[in-house]
Design a protein around this motif. Structure first.
Motif, PDB file in Angstrom:
ATOM      1  N   ARG A 181      22.470   7.586  21.430  1.00 49.21           N
ATOM      2  CA  ARG A 181      22.369   6.014  21.779  1.00 49.21           C
ATOM      3  C   ARG A 181      23.032   5.770  22.948  1.00 49.21           C
ATOM      4  O   ARG A 181      22.802   5.042  23.704  1.00 49.21           O
ATOM      5  CB  ARG A 181      23.127   5.380  20.713  1.00 49.21           C
ATOM      6  CG  ARG A 181      22.395   4.927  19.489  1.00 49.21           C
ATOM      7  CD  ARG A 181      23.102   4.473  18.137  1.00 49.21           C
ATOM      8  NE  ARG A 181      22.043   4.443  17.203  1.00 49.21           N
ATOM      9  CZ  ARG A 181      21.386   5.485  16.434  1.00 49.21           C
ATOM     10  NH1 ARG A 181      21.622   6.690  16.964  1.00 49.21           N
ATOM     11  NH2 ARG A 181      20.859   5.456  15.311  1.00 49.21           N
TER      12      ARG A 181
ATOM     13  N   ARG B 191      32.157   7.402  15.415  1.00 51.42           N
ATOM     14  CA  ARG B 191      32.523   5.972  15.810  1.00 51.42           C
ATOM     15  C   ARG B 191      32.711   5.150  14.561  1.00 51.42           C
ATOM     16  O   ARG B 191      33.570   4.150  14.568  1.00 51.42           O
ATOM     17  CB  ARG B 191      31.607   5.538  16.745  1.00 51.42           C
ATOM     18  CG  ARG B 191      31.602   4.050  17.212  1.00 51.42           C
ATOM     19  CD  ARG B 191      30.654   3.752  18.325  1.00 51.42           C
ATOM     20  NE  ARG B 191      29.074   4.340  18.219  1.00 51.42           N
ATOM     21  CZ  ARG B 191      28.272   3.776  17.592  1.00 51.42           C
ATOM     22  NH1 ARG B 191      28.326   2.453  17.187  1.00 51.42           N
ATOM     23  NH2 ARG B 191      27.084   4.260  17.730  1.00 51.42           N
TER      24      ARG B 191
ATOM     25  N   ARG C  75      28.744   9.735  11.431  1.00 55.35           N
ATOM     26  CA  ARG C  75      29.093   9.198  12.840  1.00 55.35           C
ATOM     27  C   ARG C  75      30.709   9.127  13.084  1.00 55.35           C
ATOM     28  O   ARG C  75      31.127   8.131  12.313  1.00 55.35           O
ATOM     29  CB  ARG C  75      28.365   8.120  13.077  1.00 55.35           C
ATOM     30  CG  ARG C  75      28.542   7.451  14.055  1.00 55.35           C
ATOM     31  CD  ARG C  75      27.839   6.055  14.668  1.00 55.35           C
ATOM     32  NE  ARG C  75      26.490   6.652  15.138  1.00 55.35           N
ATOM     33  CZ  ARG C  75      25.178   6.302  14.394  1.00 55.35           C
ATOM     34  NH1 ARG C  75      25.055   5.380  13.260  1.00 55.35           N
ATOM     35  NH2 ARG C  75      23.871   6.653  14.964  1.00 55.35           N
TER      36      ARG C  75
HETATM   37  N1  LIG Z   1      20.084  13.280  15.515  1.00 57.00           N
HETATM   38  C1  LIG Z   1      20.904  14.297  16.289  1.00 57.00           C
HETATM   39  N2  LIG Z   1      20.868  15.453  16.129  1.00 57.00           N
HETATM   40  C2  LIG Z   1      21.792  16.299  16.826  1.00 57.00           C
HETATM   41  N3  LIG Z   1      22.533  15.679  17.612  1.00 57.00           N
HETATM   42  C3  LIG Z   1      22.703  14.630  17.704  1.00 57.00           C
HETATM   43  C4  LIG Z   1      21.894  13.571  16.913  1.00 57.00           C
HETATM   44  N4  LIG Z   1      22.043  12.357  17.320  1.00 57.00           N
HETATM   45  C5  LIG Z   1      23.430  12.553  18.258  1.00 57.00           C
HETATM   46  N5  LIG Z   1      23.605  13.505  18.493  1.00 57.00           N
HETATM   47  C6  LIG Z   1      24.756  14.042  19.081  1.00 57.00           C
HETATM   48  O1  LIG Z   1      25.699  13.097  19.099  1.00 57.00           O
HETATM   49  C7  LIG Z   1      25.968  12.745  20.295  1.00 57.00           C
HETATM   50  C8  LIG Z   1      26.673  11.153  20.319  1.00 57.00           C
HETATM   51  O2  LIG Z   1      25.622  10.387  19.636  1.00 57.00           O
HETATM   52  P1  LIG Z   1      25.082   8.861  20.102  1.00 57.00           P
HETATM   53  O3  LIG Z   1      23.998   8.196  19.482  1.00 57.00           O
HETATM   54  O4  LIG Z   1      25.150   8.999  21.715  1.00 57.00           O
HETATM   55  O5  LIG Z   1      26.536   8.116  19.831  1.00 57.00           O
HETATM   56  P2  LIG Z   1      27.273   8.015  18.558  1.00 57.00           P
HETATM   57  O6  LIG Z   1      27.736   9.104  18.238  1.00 57.00           O
HETATM   58  O7  LIG Z   1      28.208   6.968  18.803  1.00 57.00           O
HETATM   59  O8  LIG Z   1      25.786   7.237  17.683  1.00 57.00           O
HETATM   60  C9  LIG Z   1      24.895  12.828  21.210  1.00 57.00           C
HETATM   61  O9  LIG Z   1      25.402  13.016  22.842  1.00 57.00           O
HETATM   62  C10 LIG Z   1      24.313  14.131  20.755  1.00 57.00           C
HETATM   63  O10 LIG Z   1      25.042  15.324  21.336  1.00 57.00           O
END
Ligand SMILES: Nc1ncnc2c1ncn2[C@@H]1O[C@H](COP(=O)(O)OP(=O)(O)O)[C@@H](O)[C@H]1O
Ligand SMILES: Nc1ncnc2c1ncn2[C@@H]1O[C@H](COP(=O)(O)OP(=O)(O)O)[C@@H](O)[C@H]1O
Ligand SMILES: Nc1ncnc2c1ncn2[C@@H]1O[C@H](COP(=O)(O)OP(=O)(O)O)[C@@H](O)[C@H]1O
Lengths: 439, 112, 439, 439, 112, 112
Positions: free
Chosen positions: F38, B103, B101
């Motif tokens: 998220r 972030r 991740r």
């Molecule tokens: N389990 C997953 N499988 C595929 N893509 C994902 C998954 N989780 C998140 N993503 C991608 O990563 C992006 C960012 O994830 P998000 O949960 O919104 O924020 P963060 O990366 O801060 O956790 C999402 O918009 C999506 O495109």
């Protein structure tokens, strides 16, 4: 009521036109005043009509770009902007004099270049007339742009465009319309009927477009190795449709405005123009429905334009009922013609040759056939002479011109540039930044 | 960890999303794609020239998940987007070495 | 000045209008000449106005396609092109006679079909008048197109469109406007006020649209299983906004042109039209801001149109200040109305029912309420009679018509076709080749 | 011929204008009748011109949105719709009185608010005149919208827009044009030449735009950390090009319509307007070709507008040949000016300051330099006074206004909102649903 | 099973499709992508400001196939889209755990 | 060889490109995608109907590289596109069997 014109009155040499209105009421004064008002009305109508015809430039730009690919849209807008801009300047400097100047040969005029017929304080009619004729010249020029879309060098196109407004169009125009001012052409002398320019404007533009398309050759990918016609769909049909509506609107200036007089004759011309266009759109739709099993929009839009071109010659001398017949035939004709030119491998992305060349010729013939005053062999012969003269002159002159351009500065972009698109190569930019383009 | 790629019919995306949410899947990535396959395209006509459009709009959904979840997710996808018609699409499962991740720098399980 | 009309003079039977101008100046001749010039001015104004109203077809096409999905844009353009093209032909053949022909019942005319009132060489006024009325008829027809967007069979739509221009619109029109030519309707006999057609054109179109939307049912996905309203956002807001500007422009022909005379009355009509539209746009924006917390553009654009429809009936007999009030109320009303019809599950993608039906009715009432000459119970009653008559006739006739179409050739495309989009299924093509479309 | 106006005659207090036509033909009656027809013609022309100028709103909307990003298109459409809608209301309530009301100071009018000069049954000229002036006021307002695009709070913009139409524009206008009705401004008293508003409308709008762009600061990403100018390409060039064609069309109402009289003077104004625009488009294209090695469309389109602005002041008192010179210089000037403002980090996405401010000033000077009646030091001085007065007043007042808005309700959206785009943040929606947007 | 990803020049997609069809490949998925690489972009100018466009439009073609077919397919891709010019693109081969046809639930070989 | 897939916020693409160039990465492929996760979407309103947009525009960047480079690249991505806000995205690392440059037929290391 205080006319703003007085603000500059002190600066203007002549007394302001219409001042006569304030004269003490005598019979003679009244008669003159009435004349004055009618004259003003003629100016207003002619210039309003000119504005509508000017707007057709936008219509052509939209139809042409809508019917071609996204990667060529900037180039088409530039070509249309320059057709009109350069066209205005060249028609002012050269074309107008050749078309409407005095002549002893009947083949071209020799006076009135650079609007020299107008002297400050003199009769401004020549200006109103020039304005109306200028938008016509630019229309002829812009017809060609669509047929040469997506593969033409911009510089080469500019040279052509200037030459058409300066020479090709005006010279033919002087044959048919010269006497509208100081000229006197050999064709009008025969009684050639072309009220608003099915031949003078549209066929001339259409045949020049044919020459251009032939000299250029088809776009890469238009024909498969085994010679089959491949579709290159236009990128923005709503824009093309808007363009057709704008052109239809502009034609309400193009045809009735050709009276250059605000009188009751314009009513029938309006009605004829509208009925022919309507009938042609329906006819083209039905034809495409029969042939392709679907009411195809490209052909339907071309149909409306075909009906407008078809009635342009006869709009003032055929009946409303005849106008419908002329339109119906134009609508069928344009579909068959588009398919024909596709077959013979003339790649005309927007159908300019079929709409303006073919239907312009048909309309000119129809103006004789359906003449309200009756038709004679003589009339038909004259119409045919005009039609043929237009083809020989416009196609011939344009063909030579394009060949010359090709041999000198070059007429067509390289294969690589064509694949990348003329927008980037010729103008260094895209039409649709921010959008995901798939071709 | 695994990556599940599902190629589905575009108008099924919302239903798939909801089904996965119920399963507790909190993330996915969707891409507009064009598919060629058994589902035949259709003929179109443009100004008199007919042509076949054989690349059909599809949506590719990518889900990163743990190996354990794979089967559940695959079943869920099938049950939620299956229309029984040709062109419903495919599901591919690929191995993944690692996930991170951006972030937080969290890895693998914690990253999804 | 040499009028091109002379070119065809020899071919035309009658002497050219306005030739009188050259008559020796006598008092009588002058008086006649003045009349002649005024008549010419009336023609010029009426036909320029007709051209502006024609352009509204483009406005409708853009608003409708902009407010719907990319996969339906070709179909909407085709529908609008054919509304006007087929409408012109059917109004020429049938509608005009029913609307303005002589009548002894007061319910429909029985003369003047196929423009038979015009004889070459006769008074061409009927042609100018036909042209102006023709664009009105097509406007009524095209209103319906938006409400039925994205799910209607093209063939079924064509049948409806023809029927509206041939029967539904003209018959009601004859009740209110027949006496403008040879007719004499029962409603105008009561003193019904509808200067430019809030009821005659807009409500009739709007109630027909309501019938169409009801018979068709909502688009797939417009309502969730649990009955919640789901948004189906339009695909091209700038096109929709351009459409509204074009419609506003066209209304400057629609309302002031309804004088069919070039006189000083048009000034107040221009001002009223503009102020009402402006007030309504602002009111709709504020209403949407209050309700949705954001100044929403779809509602603001509908608001401008609501104000234009609302002032159409009273534009010639209410004051500028009243026009602002009428506009303000139209702007609020249209927002609430759009939300209401959404609630009751009438899927009208562009708000045609609210803009034209509801605000048309409101405008007709307002024309009585704000009448500069004072308001009486009698006036209000008559206005209400007209409003109700329009609803009963237009909704009733259209409802039956759509049901019949549905039972025979079919009115709605299959679910699969609707999901693919009417463009491919009905017309075999896309609007935006080259663009990546996500729906 | 039966005029529909009679339908409401009973309801209207005064006898219908033109009824005089039926008077028994006496010399006096004829004289009056002629006057009546000329008056009607003046109304028709002035109002048709007003309609054309109104249409310029659409042109501005398209140019501004075409030259900016897809994520700001909704906002730009809303701003242009509201410029005109709110502008009409504020000009009706306040602006018109300040601009054309009676004055004893020569600095602003004090009568005629809320169109109080019009009394039902009285001379409707004030209405025709208001309509024409109203579209001018809205034009000045809308010029600013482009320069402030993509980063301005909608509410803040609305406040500015209202203030410009209510105070900033009308007060300056009263100095130069007040005497067109009941006013009498200090600047016109000096003989200031600005026939159609190079300064009154365009410079005022352009300098206000400059103030706005300065107070706002550049868009995020317009300048790299190391201060280099970064391109933010417009998202829809065909729309921008259509906008320019529409503006060009509108200018045929803007300049010739400023006669507010249907007379023969309009011919030269049409021709001058057209030649200047044409020359400027060509000049701008060539300039961009030389500087950037490519004929760039953004600059070419700006060029056409520059030529139109440049000839606006002198269109009635310079010769066609001079118009070409004025246009050529406008075309070169606008390119250099756009680059200059980019350099000094004034982010004007559409070039509004250069087109309207700079070329408006140039055109006003040129109106003196190329005056057909000859040029004197006095004329030039007066022109310069007007140019400078416009800058001081418009820039100064607008700058203070924008600062005040910034300190109170706020003028610029947050960084996050700007990155997301003003469409979603300010209006809760997108312009191009269904399309894959890449920025 | 394997997944082959080929990044190619957009105007080569049709030729590639035909070549693969001749090979008996009945399915593929195409995606519009933008590529950055050795093939340098070009300068563009907008209203006086020049800028370089270095992400160039490409198409990514994904083909799921059996391990045996991989080499044949790679050769076919190379022969059909190779222009010899910089920017022709790349081919990547990835391992796949499993494939499933949504419509039928068929797995692996049977699913493609 | 490995394939790194990074899902990032669109306006970060240029910064990422520059950071990777400094690292000597000469190639990458970017795709417009829509992400669900998220990071909650936002409400929009259209003609009176409110709706939530929960698929948010993202860009997927794919980089093929040697196993050794993976960690460096992952760090570079994190450092260059991290804003600390929810929605910054993910990085996935996948195994690759082989790489081939279409123009030359070069394989693996030489192909990138
Ligand atoms: N389990 C997953 N499988 C595929 N893509 C994902 C998954 N989780 C998140 N993503 C991608 O990563 C992006 C960012 O994830 P998000 O949960 O919104 O924020 P963060 O990366 O801060 O956790 C999402 O918009 C999506 O495109
Ligand atoms: N071998 C393959 N490799 C990659 N994608 C494939 C393959 N076969 C099919 N697809 C994708 O799956 C979609 C559906 O496949 P198709 O054969 O049309 O129907 P079905 O999934 O019912 O067999 C295709 O449009 C394509 O996008
Ligand atoms: N390391 C990489 N990772 C991912 N994609 C790459 C990589 N290198 C190149 N590409 C993709 O391949 C395309 C072509 O590569 P490029 O270096 O331009 O030419 P060539 O393929 O001839 O070497 C690029 O546009 C990019 O989409």
């Amino acid at each position: 009521m205080f006319s703003k014109i007085l603000l500059v009155a002190a600066l203007l040499i002549p007394a302001i036109a219409g001042a006569g209105e304030e004269a003490a009421p005598t019979i003679a004064a009244n008669a003159e005043a009435v004349q004055g008002v009618q004259t003003s009305l003629d100016y207003v109508w002619t210039l309003v009509a000119a504005a509508l015809v000017f707007f057709m430039q936008a219509g052509f730009a939209l139809v042409e770009s809508g019917f071609t690919r996204a990667k060529s849209a900037v180039n088409i807008m530039m070509k249309n902007l320059m057709d009109f801009s350069m066209g205005s300047l060249f028609f002012w400097a050269i074309g107008f004099g050749l078309m409407f100047g005095a002549t002893n040969t009947g083949w071209f005029g020799t006076t009135g270049f650079f609007l020299s017929d107008f002297t400050p304080g003199g009769d401004p009619w020549v200006l109103a007339f020039w304005m109306f004729q200028c938008v016509f010249a630019a229309t002829a020029a812009t017809i060609v742009s669509g047929a040469m879309a997506e593969r033409t060098k911009f510089l080469g196109y500019l040279v052509y465009s200037a030459a058409l407004c300066a020479f090709i169009y005006p010279i033919f125009g002087s044959w048919a319309w010269g006497s509208l001012l100081n000229g006197n052409g050999w064709l009008e002398a025969k009684g050639f009927i072309d009220f608003a320019g099915s031949t003078v404007v549209h066929s001339v533009g259409g045949w020049a477009a044919l020459a251009g398309a032939i000299v250029l050759g088809p776009r890469i990918g238009k024909y498969s190795k085994d010679g089959k016609v491949k579709a290159i769909p236009g990128h923005n049909i709503p824009l093309a449709a808007l363009g057709v509506f704008i052109l239809w609107l502009g034609w309400f200036g193009f045809n009735p405005g050709s009276t250059t007089a605000g009188n009751t004759d314009i009513a029938m011309i309006f009605v004829n123009t509208n009925l022919s266009a309507a009938a042609a759109a329906v006819a083209a739709m039905l034809t495409s429905w029969i042939i392709f099993k679907k009411p195809e929009i490209g052909m339907s839009l071309n149909g409306a334009l075909a009906g407008l071109v078809g009635i342009t010659a006869g709009c003032a001398n055929v009946s409303p009922t005849s106008s419908i017949l002329i339109g119906l035939l134009s609508g069928v004709l344009v579909v068959l013609s588009v398919m024909f030119f596709d077959r013979i491998k003339v790649d005309d992305p927007v159908g300019a040759v079929s709409v303006h060349g073919v239907c312009g010729a048909w309309g000119t013939l129809a103006a004789g056939l359906f003449n309200m005053g009756g038709v004679t062999m003589a009339i038909i012969t004259t119409q045919l002479i005009g039609i043929i003269a237009a083809f020989i002159w416009a196609f011939g002159a344009a063909f030579i011109l394009f060949k010359l351009i090709d041999l000198t500065i070059g007429l067509r972009v390289s294969e690589e540039e064509e694949i990348m698109g003329v927008d980037i190569c010729e103008h260094g930019g895209h039409a649709y930044n921010d959008f995901q383009i798939t071709k | 960890m695994k990556k599940i790629e599902a190629i589905i019919k575009p108008f099924k995306l919302d239903e798939l999303k909801e089904a996965l949410n119920h399963l507790g899947i909190l993330g996915m990535t969707a891409t507009e794609v064009k598919g060629f396959g058994r589902q035949k395209g259709h003929m179109e006509v443009y100004r008199g020239a007919e042509y076949e459009v054989d690349f059909i709009p599809k949506v590719k959904v990518e889900i990163i998940t743990t190996s354990e979840m794979v089967d559940k997710i695959v079943e869920t996808i099938i049950s939620s987007v299956n229309t029984g018609k040709i062109g419903d699409g495919k599901i591919f499962v690929l191995p993944i070495d690692s996930v991170c991740r951006i972030r937080t720098g969290e890895r693998d399980k914690d990253a999804i």
